[in-house]
Write a protein that holds these residues in place. Structure first.
Motif, PDB file in Angstrom:
ATOM      1  N   HIS A 133      21.750  56.273  18.895  1.00 46.59           N
ATOM      2  CA  HIS A 133      22.317  56.496  17.739  1.00 46.59           C
ATOM      3  C   HIS A 133      21.323  56.848  16.555  1.00 46.59           C
ATOM      4  N   VAL A 134      21.812  57.839  15.775  1.00 47.54           N
ATOM      5  CA  VAL A 134      21.094  58.230  14.629  1.00 47.54           C
ATOM      6  C   VAL A 134      21.591  57.406  13.652  1.00 47.54           C
ATOM      7  N   PHE A 135      20.632  56.729  12.585  1.00 46.21           N
ATOM      8  CA  PHE A 135      21.132  56.177  11.528  1.00 46.21           C
ATOM      9  C   PHE A 135      21.090  56.990  10.180  1.00 46.21           C
ATOM     10  N   GLU A 163      27.283  58.849   9.834  1.00 46.90           N
ATOM     11  CA  GLU A 163      27.131  58.453  11.432  1.00 46.90           C
ATOM     12  C   GLU A 163      27.891  57.386  11.632  1.00 46.90           C
ATOM     13  N   TYR A 164      28.230  57.176  12.947  1.00 49.10           N
ATOM     14  CA  TYR A 164      28.830  55.851  13.366  1.00 49.10           C
ATOM     15  C   TYR A 164      28.292  55.148  14.326  1.00 49.10           C
ATOM     16  N   VAL A 165      28.452  53.779  14.430  1.00 51.39           N
ATOM     17  CA  VAL A 165      27.563  52.952  15.334  1.00 51.39           C
ATOM     18  C   VAL A 165      28.700  51.874  15.750  1.00 51.39           C
ATOM     19  N   SER A 166      28.654  51.268  16.920  1.00 52.52           N
ATOM     20  CA  SER A 166      29.573  50.311  17.413  1.00 52.52           C
ATOM     21  C   SER A 166      28.933  49.104  17.784  1.00 52.52           C
ATOM     22  N   THR A 194      33.665  49.398  15.111  1.00 52.17           N
ATOM     23  CA  THR A 194      33.042  50.681  14.738  1.00 52.17           C
ATOM     24  C   THR A 194      32.681  50.535  13.503  1.00 52.17           C
ATOM     25  N   PHE A 195      31.505  50.989  13.004  1.00 51.65           N
ATOM     26  CA  PHE A 195      30.926  51.061  11.623  1.00 51.65           C
ATOM     27  C   PHE A 195      30.463  52.298  11.259  1.00 51.65           C
ATOM     28  N   LYS A 196      30.740  52.593   9.854  1.00 48.17           N
ATOM     29  CA  LYS A 196      30.082  53.710   9.295  1.00 48.17           C
ATOM     30  C   LYS A 196      28.751  53.437   8.632  1.00 48.17           C
ATOM     31  N   VAL A 197      27.784  54.520   8.787  1.00 45.22           N
ATOM     32  CA  VAL A 197      26.382  54.189   8.154  1.00 45.22           C
ATOM     33  C   VAL A 197      26.707  54.626   6.692  1.00 45.22           C
ATOM     34  N   VAL A 198      26.645  53.613   5.684  1.00 46.78           N
ATOM     35  CA  VAL A 198      26.947  54.196   4.198  1.00 46.78           C
ATOM     36  C   VAL A 198      25.604  54.498   3.606  1.00 46.78           C
ATOM     37  N   THR A 199      24.451  53.868   3.732  1.00 48.21           N
ATOM     38  CA  THR A 199      23.342  54.066   3.054  1.00 48.21           C
ATOM     39  C   THR A 199      21.986  53.763   3.979  1.00 48.21           C
ATOM     40  N   ASP A 251      24.173  44.417   6.819  1.00 43.64           N
ATOM     41  CA  ASP A 251      23.150  45.175   5.871  1.00 43.64           C
ATOM     42  C   ASP A 251      21.663  44.598   6.798  1.00 43.64           C
ATOM     43  N   LEU A 252      20.931  45.766   7.193  1.00 44.50           N
ATOM     44  CA  LEU A 252      19.780  45.198   8.096  1.00 44.50           C
ATOM     45  C   LEU A 252      18.648  46.036   7.600  1.00 44.50           C
ATOM     46  N   VAL A 253      17.479  45.376   8.022  1.00 45.04           N
ATOM     47  CA  VAL A 253      16.249  45.954   7.941  1.00 45.04           C
ATOM     48  C   VAL A 253      15.893  46.337   9.233  1.00 45.04           C
ATOM     49  N   ALA A 254      15.414  47.599   9.728  1.00 46.50           N
ATOM     50  CA  ALA A 254      15.016  48.217  10.752  1.00 46.50           C
ATOM     51  C   ALA A 254      14.424  49.172  10.956  1.00 46.50           C
ATOM     52  N   PRO A 255      13.084  49.438  11.706  1.00 47.63           N
ATOM     53  CA  PRO A 255      12.364  50.486  11.825  1.00 47.63           C
ATOM     54  C   PRO A 255      12.979  51.836  12.505  1.00 47.63           C
ATOM     55  N   LEU A 256      12.936  52.881  11.835  1.00 48.06           N
ATOM     56  CA  LEU A 256      13.498  54.042  12.182  1.00 48.06           C
ATOM     57  C   LEU A 256      12.511  55.213  12.323  1.00 48.06           C
ATOM     58  N   ASP A 257      12.516  55.829  13.451  1.00 50.72           N
ATOM     59  CA  ASP A 257      11.615  57.142  13.909  1.00 50.72           C
ATOM     60  C   ASP A 257      12.099  58.226  13.029  1.00 50.72           C
ATOM     61  N   ALA A 258      11.252  59.309  13.021  1.00 48.81           N
ATOM     62  CA  ALA A 258      11.518  60.513  12.151  1.00 48.81           C
ATOM     63  C   ALA A 258      12.775  61.036  12.350  1.00 48.81           C
ATOM     64  N   GLU A 259      13.529  60.925  13.571  1.00 49.17           N
ATOM     65  CA  GLU A 259      14.912  61.386  13.737  1.00 49.17           C
ATOM     66  C   GLU A 259      16.067  60.336  13.118  1.00 49.17           C
ATOM     67  N   GLY A 260      15.657  59.180  12.752  1.00 52.57           N
ATOM     68  CA  GLY A 260      16.568  58.349  12.416  1.00 52.57           C
ATOM     69  C   GLY A 260      16.944  57.188  13.479  1.00 52.57           C
ATOM     70  N   ARG A 261      16.402  57.148  14.633  1.00 51.39           N
ATOM     71  CA  ARG A 261      16.771  56.301  15.601  1.00 51.39           C
ATOM     72  C   ARG A 261      15.792  54.966  15.513  1.00 51.39           C
ATOM     73  N   LEU A 262      16.390  53.937  16.026  1.00 49.29           N
ATOM     74  CA  LEU A 262      15.858  52.767  16.116  1.00 49.29           C
ATOM     75  C   LEU A 262      14.370  52.705  16.946  1.00 49.29           C
ATOM     76  N   ASP A 263      13.203  52.169  16.547  1.00 48.25           N
ATOM     77  CA  ASP A 263      11.737  52.584  16.960  1.00 48.25           C
ATOM     78  C   ASP A 263      11.533  51.174  17.555  1.00 48.25           C
ATOM     79  N   PRO A 264      11.406  51.142  19.052  1.00 50.29           N
ATOM     80  CA  PRO A 264      11.134  49.902  19.718  1.00 50.29           C
ATOM     81  C   PRO A 264       9.466  49.265  19.334  1.00 50.29           C
ATOM     82  N   SER A 265       8.825  50.438  19.314  1.00 47.81           N
ATOM     83  CA  SER A 265       7.150  50.161  18.967  1.00 47.81           C
ATOM     84  C   SER A 265       7.044  49.730  17.466  1.00 47.81           C
TER      85      SER A 265
END
Length: 130
Positions: free
Chosen positions: A102-104, A108-111, A121-126, A30-44
């Motif tokens: 990866h798109v969150f 979708e799936y991430v490892s 491998t994990f599935k994005v649930v919400t 369960d994580l809190v992360a910044p995503l950009d408009a496409e749903g990818r992690l946003d480093p800035s």
């Protein structure tokens, strides 16, 4: 400063595997992360809000682990995203596999490679507002 609306709460559950043919809602992150408009992690945005980028690892039969989402130089694509549970040591870190690409989005799936070197491998649930 990161826009508050870019911070998302993301729930990852263990996907199907040999040990868990139906996946498992009792194993994940369960994580809190910044995503950009496409749903990818946003480093800035992460740089501006890194203190808010948290992770909780939950694994059936083990105590929850609390940590931070960290972005480091190096690795595939020039950077590595990882979960850091103790800033004073690195042997507990869990690195995502190409998380920058990866798109969150639900379905979708991430490892993630755990601290013992095993890839899961994990599935994005919400994905919801943080």
């Amino acid at each position: 400063m990161a826009h508050a609306h870019s911070l998302k709460r993301i729930l990852l559950n263990l996907a199907r595997s040999k040990q868990h043919p139906d996946g498992s809602a009792r194993h994940g992150y369960d994580l809190v992360a910044p995503l950009d408009a496409e749903g990818r992690l946003d480093p800035s945005a992460w740089h501006d809000a890194k203190a808010l980028c948290r992770v909780r690892r939950f694994w059936a039969g083990e105590p929850d682990m609390m940590g931070h989402l960290v972005h480091r130089a190096g690795g595939a694509g020039g950077a590595t995203w990882l979960f850091d549970y103790d800033a004073t040591q690195s042997d507990d870190d869990e690195a995502g596999y190409r998380l920058a690409q990866h798109v969150f989005r639900p379905g979708e799936y991430v490892s993630v490679r755990d601290d013992e070197g095993e890839m899961h491998t994990f599935k994005v649930v919400t994905v919801t507002a943080a």
